[in-house]
Design a protein around this motif. Structure first.
Motif, PDB file in Angstrom:
ATOM      1  N   GLN A   1       0.814  -1.217   0.000  1.00 43.30           N
ATOM      2  CA  GLN A   1       0.000   0.000   0.000  1.00 43.30           C
ATOM      3  C   GLN A   1       0.849   1.270   0.000  1.00 43.30           C
ATOM      4  O   GLN A   1       0.344   2.348  -0.308  1.00 43.30           O
ATOM      5  CB  GLN A   1      -0.916   0.021   1.237  1.00 43.30           C
ATOM      6  N   ASN A   2       2.132   1.129   0.370  1.00 40.97           N
ATOM      7  CA  ASN A   2       2.998   2.300   0.491  1.00 40.97           C
ATOM      8  C   ASN A   2       3.858   2.544  -0.741  1.00 40.97           C
ATOM      9  O   ASN A   2       4.771   3.368  -0.708  1.00 40.97           O
ATOM     10  CB  ASN A   2       3.896   2.151   1.720  1.00 40.97           C
ATOM     11  N   VAL A   3       3.608   1.825  -1.825  1.00 43.33           N
ATOM     12  CA  VAL A   3       4.330   2.052  -3.077  1.00 43.33           C
ATOM     13  C   VAL A   3       3.543   3.054  -3.921  1.00 43.33           C
ATOM     14  O   VAL A   3       2.330   2.903  -4.115  1.00 43.33           O
ATOM     15  CB  VAL A   3       4.508   0.728  -3.858  1.00 43.33           C
ATOM     16  N   LYS A   4       4.231   4.103  -4.383  1.00 41.42           N
ATOM     17  CA  LYS A   4       3.555   5.113  -5.176  1.00 41.42           C
ATOM     18  C   LYS A   4       4.486   5.628  -6.264  1.00 41.42           C
ATOM     19  O   LYS A   4       5.697   5.380  -6.240  1.00 41.42           O
ATOM     20  CB  LYS A   4       3.100   6.271  -4.291  1.00 41.42           C
ATOM     21  N   VAL A   5       3.921   6.354  -7.183  1.00 39.58           N
ATOM     22  CA  VAL A   5       4.677   6.951  -8.289  1.00 39.58           C
ATOM     23  C   VAL A   5       4.501   8.461  -8.226  1.00 39.58           C
ATOM     24  O   VAL A   5       3.381   8.956  -8.029  1.00 39.58           O
ATOM     25  CB  VAL A   5       4.195   6.410  -9.645  1.00 39.58           C
ATOM     26  N   ARG A   6       5.612   9.177  -8.381  1.00 36.29           N
ATOM     27  CA  ARG A   6       5.577  10.628  -8.438  1.00 36.29           C
ATOM     28  C   ARG A   6       5.945  11.084  -9.846  1.00 36.29           C
ATOM     29  O   ARG A   6       6.914  10.602 -10.428  1.00 36.29           O
ATOM     30  CB  ARG A   6       6.552  11.235  -7.432  1.00 36.29           C
ATOM     31  N   PHE A   7       5.177  12.037 -10.352  1.00 41.69           N
ATOM     32  CA  PHE A   7       5.522  12.635 -11.647  1.00 41.69           C
ATOM     33  C   PHE A   7       5.053  14.087 -11.632  1.00 41.69           C
ATOM     34  O   PHE A   7       4.332  14.525 -10.726  1.00 41.69           O
ATOM     35  CB  PHE A   7       4.903  11.854 -12.816  1.00 41.69           C
ATOM     36  N   PHE A   8       5.497  14.853 -12.623  1.00 46.75           N
ATOM     37  CA  PHE A   8       5.253  16.283 -12.662  1.00 46.75           C
ATOM     38  C   PHE A   8       4.570  16.654 -13.964  1.00 46.75           C
ATOM     39  O   PHE A   8       4.938  16.138 -15.038  1.00 46.75           O
ATOM     40  CB  PHE A   8       6.565  17.065 -12.506  1.00 46.75           C
ATOM     41  N   VAL A   9       3.600  17.538 -13.867  1.00 42.61           N
ATOM     42  CA  VAL A   9       2.863  17.959 -15.062  1.00 42.61           C
ATOM     43  C   VAL A   9       2.895  19.482 -15.144  1.00 42.61           C
ATOM     44  O   VAL A   9       3.001  20.167 -14.123  1.00 42.61           O
ATOM     45  CB  VAL A   9       1.403  17.464 -15.020  1.00 42.61           C
ATOM     46  N   PRO A  10       2.779  20.042 -16.352  1.00 39.88           N
ATOM     47  CA  PRO A  10       2.794  21.504 -16.509  1.00 39.88           C
ATOM     48  C   PRO A  10       1.519  22.137 -15.950  1.00 39.88           C
ATOM     49  O   PRO A  10       0.520  21.465 -15.676  1.00 39.88           O
ATOM     50  CB  PRO A  10       2.892  21.693 -18.026  1.00 39.88           C
ATOM     51  N   GLU A  11       1.567  23.431 -15.771  1.00 39.17           N
ATOM     52  CA  GLU A  11       0.429  24.168 -15.244  1.00 39.17           C
ATOM     53  C   GLU A  11      -0.804  23.996 -16.128  1.00 39.17           C
ATOM     54  O   GLU A  11      -1.927  23.917 -15.637  1.00 39.17           O
ATOM     55  CB  GLU A  11       0.801  25.655 -15.148  1.00 39.17           C
ATOM     56  N   ALA A  12      -0.604  23.883 -17.417  1.00 42.71           N
ATOM     57  CA  ALA A  12      -1.742  23.774 -18.330  1.00 42.71           C
ATOM     58  C   ALA A  12      -2.457  22.436 -18.202  1.00 42.71           C
ATOM     59  O   ALA A  12      -3.616  22.303 -18.610  1.00 42.71           O
ATOM     60  CB  ALA A  12      -1.268  23.967 -19.776  1.00 42.71           C
ATOM     61  N   ILE A  13      -1.799  21.412 -17.635  1.00 41.74           N
ATOM     62  CA  ILE A  13      -2.373  20.076 -17.537  1.00 41.74           C
ATOM     63  C   ILE A  13      -2.992  19.827 -16.168  1.00 41.74           C
ATOM     64  O   ILE A  13      -3.980  19.112 -16.022  1.00 41.74           O
ATOM     65  CB  ILE A  13      -1.305  19.003 -17.819  1.00 41.74           C
ATOM     66  N   VAL A  14      -2.430  20.449 -15.107  1.00 35.67           N
ATOM     67  CA  VAL A  14      -2.828  20.102 -13.745  1.00 35.67           C
ATOM     68  C   VAL A  14      -4.308  20.347 -13.487  1.00 35.67           C
ATOM     69  O   VAL A  14      -4.947  19.643 -12.703  1.00 35.67           O
ATOM     70  CB  VAL A  14      -1.962  20.881 -12.729  1.00 35.67           C
ATOM     71  N   GLY A  15      -4.900  21.329 -14.162  1.00 32.56           N
ATOM     72  CA  GLY A  15      -6.311  21.623 -13.945  1.00 32.56           C
ATOM     73  C   GLY A  15      -7.229  20.497 -14.367  1.00 32.56           C
ATOM     74  O   GLY A  15      -8.355  20.399 -13.868  1.00 32.56           O
ATOM     75  N   SER A  16      -6.783  19.651 -15.290  1.00 33.52           N
ATOM     76  CA  SER A  16      -7.619  18.550 -15.773  1.00 33.52           C
ATOM     77  C   SER A  16      -7.436  17.271 -14.959  1.00 33.52           C
ATOM     78  O   SER A  16      -8.089  16.277 -15.236  1.00 33.52           O
ATOM     79  CB  SER A  16      -7.297  18.262 -17.239  1.00 33.52           C
ATOM     80  N   LEU A  17      -6.544  17.315 -13.959  1.00 33.79           N
ATOM     81  CA  LEU A  17      -6.282  16.122 -13.156  1.00 33.79           C
ATOM     82  C   LEU A  17      -6.950  16.256 -11.796  1.00 33.79           C
ATOM     83  O   LEU A  17      -7.000  17.332 -11.212  1.00 33.79           O
ATOM     84  CB  LEU A  17      -4.772  15.926 -12.968  1.00 33.79           C
ATOM     85  N   ALA A  18      -7.453  15.147 -11.313  1.00 33.48           N
ATOM     86  CA  ALA A  18      -8.107  15.127 -10.007  1.00 33.48           C
ATOM     87  C   ALA A  18      -7.861  13.779  -9.360  1.00 33.48           C
ATOM     88  O   ALA A  18      -7.533  12.795 -10.028  1.00 33.48           O
ATOM     89  CB  ALA A  18      -9.606  15.394 -10.146  1.00 33.48           C
ATOM     90  N   MET A  19      -8.009  13.761  -8.073  1.00 33.75           N
ATOM     91  CA  MET A  19      -7.838  12.505  -7.343  1.00 33.75           C
ATOM     92  C   MET A  19      -8.883  11.491  -7.797  1.00 33.75           C
ATOM     93  O   MET A  19     -10.050  11.814  -8.001  1.00 33.75           O
ATOM     94  CB  MET A  19      -7.963  12.757  -5.833  1.00 33.75           C
ATOM     95  N   GLY A  20      -8.416  10.262  -7.982  1.00 37.21           N
ATOM     96  CA  GLY A  20      -9.297   9.202  -8.453  1.00 37.21           C
ATOM     97  C   GLY A  20      -9.182   8.913  -9.932  1.00 37.21           C
ATOM     98  O   GLY A  20      -9.704   7.898 -10.408  1.00 37.21           O
ATOM     99  N   ARG A  21      -8.494   9.777 -10.670  1.00 40.22           N
ATOM    100  CA  ARG A  21      -8.347   9.534 -12.112  1.00 40.22           C
ATOM    101  C   ARG A  21      -7.323   8.435 -12.350  1.00 40.22           C
ATOM    102  O   ARG A  21      -6.300   8.348 -11.683  1.00 40.22           O
ATOM    103  CB  ARG A  21      -7.918  10.816 -12.819  1.00 40.22           C
ATOM    104  N   GLY A  22      -7.570   7.607 -13.307  1.00 38.13           N
ATOM    105  CA  GLY A  22      -6.674   6.522 -13.632  1.00 38.13           C
ATOM    106  C   GLY A  22      -5.556   6.947 -14.564  1.00 38.13           C
ATOM    107  O   GLY A  22      -5.743   7.801 -15.430  1.00 38.13           O
ATOM    108  N   VAL A  23      -4.368   6.361 -14.359  1.00 38.69           N
ATOM    109  CA  VAL A  23      -3.221   6.581 -15.235  1.00 38.69           C
ATOM    110  C   VAL A  23      -2.591   5.226 -15.522  1.00 38.69           C
ATOM    111  O   VAL A  23      -2.931   4.217 -14.908  1.00 38.69           O
ATOM    112  CB  VAL A  23      -2.190   7.530 -14.591  1.00 38.69           C
ATOM    113  N   SER A  24      -1.650   5.232 -16.442  1.00 40.28           N
ATOM    114  CA  SER A  24      -0.951   4.009 -16.817  1.00 40.28           C
ATOM    115  C   SER A  24       0.544   4.230 -16.620  1.00 40.28           C
ATOM    116  O   SER A  24       1.092   5.247 -17.044  1.00 40.28           O
ATOM    117  CB  SER A  24      -1.247   3.642 -18.271  1.00 40.28           C
ATOM    118  N   ILE A  25       1.202   3.257 -15.943  1.00 43.22           N
ATOM    119  CA  ILE A  25       2.625   3.368 -15.634  1.00 43.22           C
ATOM    120  C   ILE A  25       3.389   2.384 -16.501  1.00 43.22           C
ATOM    121  O   ILE A  25       3.110   1.180 -16.501  1.00 43.22           O
ATOM    122  CB  ILE A  25       2.878   3.080 -14.144  1.00 43.22           C
ATOM    123  N   HIS A  26       4.375   2.915 -17.209  1.00 43.68           N
ATOM    124  CA  HIS A  26       5.218   2.085 -18.071  1.00 43.68           C
ATOM    125  C   HIS A  26       6.642   2.115 -17.528  1.00 43.68           C
ATOM    126  O   HIS A  26       7.162   3.167 -17.168  1.00 43.68           O
ATOM    127  CB  HIS A  26       5.199   2.609 -19.510  1.00 43.68           C
TER     128      HIS A  26
END
Length: 326
Positions: free
Chosen positions: A239-264
């Motif tokens: 449960q304590n494994v997580k991924v950190r990444f950074f997005v530009p200001e123009a993208i952050v507004g479209s992201l919210a908690m609960g949204r799914g992403v894909s890790i490669h």
């Protein structure tokens, strides 16, 4: 020469800025997906004891996956075991004293007092009969006033002794006084608290896993002295494994908690799905430049995403990954 050195310095600074930008996670496009650079991070759990002692048993190995509540390590507990036994004996003694106060004297003691009462009753009855005879003799002039007074005094004395013994029998059947009982009851509570404290200290010498997870590292060997509070085992629950990444200001507004992403990641058989669990409310500059309207494209926000518990073992702390937004 000064001009050449200035050009070299400018070139070096540009390369450093470009490298930082690449590491921070510049936006890329892969088909219809936005891709950002990131890395895996683990929130480790450090298992320690609140008590000091020599490490006598290490039940896990580095790299081992263990279940919840599995034994992890044990410290020597000679003093704690002796303290617990002492506290238990003190509790037993305090409880016995309280029971004795609640029940009064023991039956053999009461029987002795009752026998003394029977004897006192017999003596009082005998003295009373003797007084009657002496009074009759005195009226007929057979005895003196002194003898009558002695007989009357003896009857009064034996009657008083009989009443005293009766009171002693009544007292022997009574429990202890209320204040004594309350004081002893408080002693029993204090003894119970000492037992609980001694048991807690003993339990602290045996540490179990709070969750299932990976034993990331062991920090002591058997036979070494472990100071109170020093971690012995470093764990990583899935449960304590997580991924950190950074997005530009123009993208952050479209992201919210609960949204799914894909890790490669390199070496992964397939992409690992994850869910965004944190969106930073504070912006960061990568690379650090003075804020201006021209540099707003440099503004980034940190995002954290957690994979499912079953997929977490596929990722490793420090591993570089690509995060794709559908």
């Amino acid at each position: 020469m000064p001009v050449r050195r200035a050009l070299i310095a400018t070139f070096t600074a540009c390369c450093a800025i470009a490298a930082l930008a690449a590491l921070a996670g510049c936006e890329q496009r892969s088909g219809s997906h936005l891709t950002f650079q990131g890395y895996v991070e683990g929130e480790f759990v450090y298992l320690s004891s609140s008590q000091s002692g020599t490490l006598t048993q290490l039940s896990v190995q580095r790299g081992q996956t263990i279940a919840e509540n599995a034994p992890v390590f044990t410290l020597e507990s000679v003093d704690e075991t002796a303290a617990l036994q002492q506290a238990q004996h003190q509790l037993t003694a305090a409880q016995a004293q309280l029971a004795d106060l609640l029940t009064g004297k023991r039956p053999p003691e009461v029987n002795v007092t009752k026998a003394q009462l029977v004897q006192a009753v017999a003596q009082a009855n005998h003295a009373a009969e003797q007084l009657k005879r002496d009074e009759a003799q005195f009226r007929m002039g057979g005895i003196s006033q002194q003898q009558l007074d002695d007989s009357r005094m003896n009857a009064q004395t034996t009657a008083a002794q009989m009443r005293e013994m009766q009171n002693q029998v009544d007292v022997a059947n009574l429990p202890g006084r209320g204040q004594q009982i309350d004081a002893q009851a408080a002693q029993v509570k204090a003894a119970r608290a000492e037992v609980a404290q001694a048991q807690w200290k003993l339990d602290q010498k045996r540490v179990a896993a709070p969750r299932a997870g990976l034993v990331y590292d062991t920090l002591y060997r058997v036979g070494e002295w472990v100071q109170a509070g020093n971690p012995v085992v470093q764990m990583l629950p899935p449960q304590n494994v997580k991924v950190r990444f950074f997005v530009p200001e123009a993208i952050v507004g479209s992201l919210a908690m609960g949204r799914g992403v894909s890790i490669h990641c390199d070496g992964c058989a397939a992409d690992v799905p994850a869910t965004i669990t944190y969106v930073s409310s504070e912006a960061e500059y990568t690379p650090p430049v003075i804020y201006s309207n021209e540099s707003r494209s440099k503004l980034v926000f940190m995002i954290e995403a957690h994979p499912a518990v079953a997929d977490a073992p596929k990722l490793h702390p420090g591993q570089p990954v690509e995060v794709r937004l559908p």
